[in-house]
Design an enzyme around this catalytic site. Structure first.
Site, PDB file in Angstrom:
ATOM      1  N   ASP A  48      -9.562  -0.738  -8.749  1.00 45.13           N
ATOM      2  CA  ASP A  48      -9.058  -0.866  -7.375  1.00 45.13           C
ATOM      3  C   ASP A  48      -7.862  -1.805  -7.262  1.00 45.13           C
ATOM      4  O   ASP A  48      -7.851  -2.737  -6.445  1.00 45.13           O
ATOM      5  CB  ASP A  48     -10.184  -1.369  -6.459  1.00 45.13           C
ATOM      6  CG  ASP A  48     -11.494  -0.615  -6.652  1.00 45.13           C
ATOM      7  OD1 ASP A  48     -11.438   0.603  -6.871  1.00 45.13           O
ATOM      8  OD2 ASP A  48     -12.557  -1.254  -6.583  1.00 45.13           O
ATOM      9  N   GLU A 258     -11.537   7.258   0.994  1.00 50.40           N
ATOM     10  CA  GLU A 258     -11.468   5.797   0.871  1.00 50.40           C
ATOM     11  C   GLU A 258     -10.099   5.415   0.306  1.00 50.40           C
ATOM     12  O   GLU A 258      -9.225   6.239   0.136  1.00 50.40           O
ATOM     13  CB  GLU A 258     -12.579   5.280  -0.053  1.00 50.40           C
ATOM     14  CG  GLU A 258     -12.482   5.795  -1.483  1.00 50.40           C
ATOM     15  CD  GLU A 258     -13.659   5.391  -2.351  1.00 50.40           C
ATOM     16  OE1 GLU A 258     -14.609   4.771  -1.841  1.00 50.40           O
ATOM     17  OE2 GLU A 258     -13.636   5.719  -3.554  1.00 50.40           O
TER      18      GLU A 258
END
Length: 358
Positions: A48, A258
């Site tokens: 991420d 997301e």
């Protein structure tokens, strides 16, 4: 966690034009494909990546994956991250330094577990770390912590951002200095359990379960000048198809799942995101930070691993995509951050990136 020996087992990279690319003698994916780029670090597992360029150096704010005991499930319980460690690079192709612990869940008064994908911002000499974590009721909230150093350590505010929920904060500062937070995620990200403004622990496991209705989407809110609270109630980030209609819940190849990110290129606003269960990184273009945004295509095709989470930044007059896969471990919960160059077509669209070499 797997041993450092395993992390160091991958072959050396070849640096060409500042980009780490796969050599023919490097390890291949389980299906025999060669990787486009190589992990930035091997000492720890990272995912991420939110990359920022400050004072000529690149700082990457990422999740710190660990090998915990929780069985894998569709709500992400196996992602048990507990702290953040910032990566620092003098430039693309240069070694990445792993910083010390920048923030631990034990240092966040309101949080219990699962320190998921973070982001950061800088204003007037202060660095702001934005992060999601579950509170003691099992609901994801978004917190903020501050430091005078981009590497931390960061001190968390005692309460989460008022009105925050879900996951994956990404803070974009426009040319006029105004900052906006984009956030949210379905399934384990709990957007579908916050549709009324109050967290419902018994809400849907996945999405709205309405394939023919507009899909759940990310949220956006302007930040206060102090960068620690919302200046307004969050609103939907609307993504339109080519006919000007909102993407539908059943359109899994294009709808939002997301991993929000916002960047600006030649006056246009590029909202990019992950489709989750179909494993694409997609993007849409708009004329202002709120949108609406018109869907344009894939930034990246599926990586090895269940999904990826990314950032797009300019460095040295070129554009770069930071992303993650599971090359080092082969396990969904243990990922590694990478970077590769990103290119625009003359019409402003992005050339789709294949994470594997043909």
């Amino acid at each position: 966690m797997r041993t450092r020996t395993l992390l160091l087992a991958a072959a050396a990279t070849l640096i060409a034009g500042g980009v780490a690319i796969a050599r023919t003698d490097q390890p291949r994916s389980p299906d025999g494909r060669r990787y486009l780029s190589q992990p930035l670090v091997r000492e720890i597992y990272t995912a991420d990546p939110s990359a920022h360029v400050w004072d000529g150096k690149i700082y990457v704010y990422n999740s710190h994956d660990i090998d915990g005991p929780t069985p894998e499930d569709d709500l992400g319980a196996h992602f048990e991250m507990r702290d953040y460690r910032v990566l620092k690079m003098d430039g693309i192709g240069k070694p990445a330094t792993v910083g010390p612990v920048a923030l631990d869940v034990k240092q966040v008064p309101w949080a219990e577990k699962q320190m998921w994908a973070p982001d950061a911002a800088r204003k007037n000499g202060t660095y702001y770390l934005y992060f999601p974590a579950k509170d003691r009721q099992g609901a994801f909230r978004i917190g903020v912590a501050t430091s005078k150093s981009p590497m931390g350590p960061f001190k968390a505010n005692p309460q989460p951002i008022k009105g925050s929920f879900s996951i994956d904060p990404a803070v974009f500062t426009d040319d006029d200095g105004k900052a906006y937070m984009y956030f949210g995620g379905i399934w384990g990200g709990q957007l579908q359990r916050n549709t009324t403004g109050t967290y419902d622990p018994n809400g849907s496991k996945t999405d709205l379960q309405a394939d023919d209705k507009p899909a759940l989407t990310a949220k956006v809110a302007a930040m206060t000048p102090g960068m620690t609270e919302f200046a307004e109630k969050p609103r939907d980030v609307v993504i339109l198809d080519e006919a000007g209609k909102p993407l539908l819940g059943g359109d899994h190849d294009r709808r939002f799942f997301e991993a929000s990110w916002m960047h600006k290129y030649k006056g246009k606003y590029y909202f990019s995101y992950s489709t989750g269960d179909t494993h694409f990184l997609n993007y849409a273009i708009g004329d202002n930070p709120y949108g609406p945004f018109t869907y344009k295509g894939h930034v990246m095709l599926p990586v090895q691993g269940w999904t990826t989470h990314h950032s797009i930044v300019e460095w040295d007059k070129q554009w770069w995509l930071f992303y993650a896969d599971t090359q080092l471990s082969g396990q969904t919960r243990l990922r590694n951050v990478k970077v590769t160059e990103l290119f625009y077509n003359p019409d402003g669209t992005i050339r789709t990136i294949d994470p594997f070499v043909k």
